[in-house]
Enzyme design. Structure first.
Site, PDB file in Angstrom:
ATOM      1  N   PHE A  84      18.573 -46.482   0.668  1.00 47.28           N
ATOM      2  CA  PHE A  84      17.432 -45.710   0.165  1.00 47.28           C
ATOM      3  C   PHE A  84      17.242 -44.488   1.062  1.00 47.28           C
ATOM      4  CE2 PHE A  84      16.739 -50.174  -0.944  1.00 47.28           C
ATOM      5  CZ  PHE A  84      16.561 -50.080  -2.316  1.00 47.28           C
TER       6      PHE A  84
ATOM      7  N   CYS B  34      21.763 -38.104  -6.099  1.00 48.25           N
ATOM      8  CA  CYS B  34      21.319 -39.435  -6.539  1.00 48.25           C
ATOM      9  C   CYS B  34      20.519 -39.436  -7.840  1.00 48.25           C
ATOM     10  CB  CYS B  34      20.481 -40.082  -5.448  1.00 48.25           C
ATOM     11  SG  CYS B  34      21.446 -40.515  -4.013  1.00 48.25           S
TER      12      CYS B  34
ATOM     13  N   LYS C 206      17.313 -29.293  -2.044  1.00 50.39           N
ATOM     14  CA  LYS C 206      16.050 -29.422  -1.312  1.00 50.39           C
ATOM     15  C   LYS C 206      16.319 -28.896   0.090  1.00 50.39           C
ATOM     16  CE  LYS C 206      16.619 -34.056   0.523  1.00 50.39           C
ATOM     17  NZ  LYS C 206      16.020 -35.357   0.725  1.00 50.39           N
TER      18      LYS C 206
HETATM   19  C1  UDX Z   1      16.924 -39.754  -3.161  1.00 52.20           C
HETATM   20  C2  UDX Z   1      16.003 -40.960  -2.877  1.00 52.20           C
HETATM   21  O1  UDX Z   1      14.759 -40.482  -2.350  1.00 52.20           O
HETATM   22  C3  UDX Z   1      16.673 -41.935  -1.933  1.00 52.20           C
HETATM   23  O2  UDX Z   1      15.834 -43.055  -1.729  1.00 52.20           O
HETATM   24  C4  UDX Z   1      17.979 -42.342  -2.601  1.00 52.20           C
HETATM   25  O3  UDX Z   1      18.612 -43.348  -1.927  1.00 52.20           O
HETATM   26  C5  UDX Z   1      18.862 -41.123  -2.797  1.00 52.20           C
HETATM   27  O4  UDX Z   1      18.173 -40.211  -3.643  1.00 52.20           O
HETATM   28  P1  UDX Z   1      17.589 -37.487  -2.001  1.00 52.20           P
HETATM   29  O5  UDX Z   1      18.534 -37.279  -3.138  1.00 52.20           O
HETATM   30  O6  UDX Z   1      18.059 -37.185  -0.629  1.00 52.20           O
HETATM   31  O7  UDX Z   1      17.094 -39.011  -1.972  1.00 52.20           O
HETATM   32  O8  UDX Z   1      16.336 -36.565  -2.296  1.00 52.20           O
HETATM   33  P2  UDX Z   1      14.750 -36.674  -2.409  1.00 52.20           P
HETATM   34  O9  UDX Z   1      14.117 -36.218  -1.152  1.00 52.20           O
HETATM   35  O10 UDX Z   1      14.319 -37.976  -2.920  1.00 52.20           O
HETATM   36  O11 UDX Z   1      14.494 -35.529  -3.507  1.00 52.20           O
HETATM   37  C6  UDX Z   1      15.205 -35.538  -4.754  1.00 52.20           C
HETATM   38  C7  UDX Z   1      14.860 -34.326  -5.569  1.00 52.20           C
HETATM   39  O12 UDX Z   1      13.551 -34.439  -6.096  1.00 52.20           O
HETATM   40  C8  UDX Z   1      14.895 -32.988  -4.828  1.00 52.20           C
HETATM   41  O13 UDX Z   1      15.524 -32.012  -5.643  1.00 52.20           O
HETATM   42  C9  UDX Z   1      13.429 -32.647  -4.627  1.00 52.20           C
HETATM   43  O14 UDX Z   1      13.211 -31.256  -4.548  1.00 52.20           O
HETATM   44  C10 UDX Z   1      12.823 -33.233  -5.877  1.00 52.20           C
HETATM   45  N1  UDX Z   1      11.398 -33.586  -5.733  1.00 52.20           N
HETATM   46  C11 UDX Z   1      11.010 -34.573  -4.880  1.00 52.20           C
HETATM   47  C12 UDX Z   1      10.443 -32.928  -6.515  1.00 52.20           C
HETATM   48  O15 UDX Z   1      10.766 -32.046  -7.312  1.00 52.20           O
HETATM   49  N2  UDX Z   1       9.136 -33.297  -6.400  1.00 52.20           N
HETATM   50  C13 UDX Z   1       8.721 -34.284  -5.549  1.00 52.20           C
HETATM   51  O16 UDX Z   1       7.514 -34.559  -5.521  1.00 52.20           O
HETATM   52  C14 UDX Z   1       9.690 -34.939  -4.771  1.00 52.20           C
END
Ligand code: UDX
Length: 443
Positions: A153, A261, A321
């Site tokens: 995670f 992911c 991100k």
């Molecule tokens: C995610 C999960 O959080 C992690 O638990 C899993 O194992 C792998 O996938 P990650 O892909 O590193 O991790 O990114 P995360 O920080 O969760 O953000 C994912 C995307 O959602 C990003 O593009 C972010 O900008 C977007 N996001 C996140 C939003 O648009 N709004 C939010 O409120 C949160």
């Protein structure tokens, strides 16, 4: 295994494999990392970390005595009984998870015989564990190789913290002993451990990511409605998030989620449901909303600038991100291509993407700094909320731009600062009037 015991083997040195290996080394285990990519292994041996993950290079350096790297399965298997599989599972053209790398790893391990504990870190569809166990049994390895699901995670950019201070550890096994053996590896980490069977552990992973993606698409749709009715989604999210049943996290409206992911896992869960005869309607909408959210930015630019032909749009941030160099499924890719398709000139700057040509951004001028990207632009779109963009010298930026218009795709910048610098500002669900609306509540 515990300090002084047999090392843990980790197959795959991508984000997940490398972070897992290094964090286990930090917990005191010896770890052998195996990857088929010789160049990667070579660079890791030299201490050069091939990915951008804050704190990882330091942690590798601190734990170098407990880490070794190899391209050889024979070397890996000679040393290790417990083998983590952490190879990637990209989507196939049909939208399912591509298991070829996982299956190749299990095949290589099975072929060489010996008693092994296989632990799956890669995100694999529900049922994969049972399928691998059946394959191993068919290969005459019943009882020799046992299997545990231990999903990750880890958020990119915060992966070390997520490993060492997790909300929970999920362990799916068919015997108590195998589950205990994996739980023991995490000794020193104080958190809830969820012990269950293999398919349930696999489903916890998919359901978690699909739920988080649903939260994002939900707040993005609320943002879109806010724009119609004059509400401010930032305060709406704040007000919603104070309800402990909802919680404040993952309610940040923006231009959609990306990364390695969410897009693939939501798609894979939808496919998995479909393949087993269930139409997962909600996830279809989650995917579609996310897709459209990127395109909405183009419509907004048109509303402000008119036709985009011969207009110059500057993008700030390209990665999916901040605090990562990962461009997989980044919203910037679709946005840049759409803008070029509309006939706009597109320049861009991202703190971790080198200037020059980039295969994912053909036709985009990648600049060495933000000011260079903004020079002569009719609009700037904030795509990724890198901290340095909040500190940008906006008054100086205004002087460089042909038209001072900021479209904040992450509701990240301070509209008042921008207004004071002479900018016209629009966000996602914040309303065109921006400052005339109720201020965002703090705390
Ligand atoms: C995610 C999960 O959080 C992690 O638990 C899993 O194992 C792998 O996938 P990650 O892909 O590193 O991790 O990114 P995360 O920080 O969760 O953000 C994912 C995307 O959602 C990003 O593009 C972010 O900008 C977007 N996001 C996140 C939003 O648009 N709004 C939010 O409120 C949160």
């Amino acid at each position: 295994m515990t300090e002084g015991g047999a090392p843990i083997g980790v197959v795959g040195t991508g984000y997940v494999g490398l972070v897992t290996a290094v964090c286990f080394a930090h917990l005191g285990h010896h770890v052998v990392c195996m990857d088929v990519d010789a160049a990667k292994v070579e660079s890791l041996r030299r201490g050069a970390v091939p990915i951008y993950e804050p704190g990882l290079d330091k942690l590798i350096e601190d734990n170098a005595v407990r880490l070794s790297f190899t391209t050889s399965y024979d070397e890996l298997l000679a040393a290790c009984h417990t083998l983590y599989i952490a190879v990637d599972t990209p989507p196939t053209l049909a939208g399912d998870a591509d298991l070829s790398r996982v299956l190749n790893a299990t095949h290589q391990i099975a072929q060489r015989g010996g008693r092994r504990l296989l632990v799956m870190k890669s995100t694999v569809p529900v049922g994969t564990g049972e399928r691998i166990v059946a394959d191993l049994e068919a290969a005459g390895l019943k009882g020799e190789v046992t299997y545990v699901s231990n999903p990750e995670f880890l958020r990119e950019g915060a992966a070390i913290q997520d490993f060492l201070e997790p909300d929970r550890i999920v362990i799916g096994s068919s015997t108590v002993e195998d589950g205990d053996a994996v739980e023991e590896l995490y000794r020193g980490i104080d958190t809830m451990v969820v012990r269950t069977n293999v398919p349930t552990a696999e489903m916890i992973k998919y359901a978690s990511n699909a739920f988080l993606a649903t939260k994002i698409s939900f707040i993005n749709e609320i943002a879109n409605v806010c724009e119609q009715v004059g509400a401010d989604v930032r305060t709406v999210a704040h007000g919603m998030g104070l309800d402990h049943r909802i919680g404040p996290h993952f309610l940040q409206a923006g231009i959609g989620y990306g990364g390695s992911c969410f897009p693939k896992d939501v798609q894979a869960l939808k496919q998995l449901a479909g393949n087993s005869g269930y139409h997962f309607q909600l996830l279809t909408a989650v995917l579609e909303v996310n897709h459209l959210q990127k395109r909405r930015m183009v419509g907004k630019l048109k509303r402000h600038l008119g036709q985009l032909r011969d207009k110059h749009v500057a993008l700030l941030g390209l990665t999916f991100k901040p605090n990562t160099d990962d461009l997989r499924e980044a919203s910037s890719i679709v946005l840049a291509a759409r803008l070029l398709g509309e006939g706009a000139t597109v320049s861009a700057y991202d703190p971790v993407i080198a200037p020059g040509d980039h295969a994912l951004f053909p036709g985009v001028t990648l600049c060495a700094d933000a000011m260079e990207a903004l020079r002569g632009a009719d609009a700037v779109v904030l795509v990724t909320e890198w901290a340095e963009f909040a500190r940008l010298d906006w008054p100086a930026a205004r002087e460089l731009m042909r038209r001072p218009f900021v479209l904040d795709g992450r509701n990240f910048l301070d509209p008042e600062t921008l207004a004071a610098a002479g900018f016209e500002y629009d966000g996602v669900g914040t309303g065109d009037l921006g400052l005339a609306r109720a201020p965002v509540a703090n705390g």
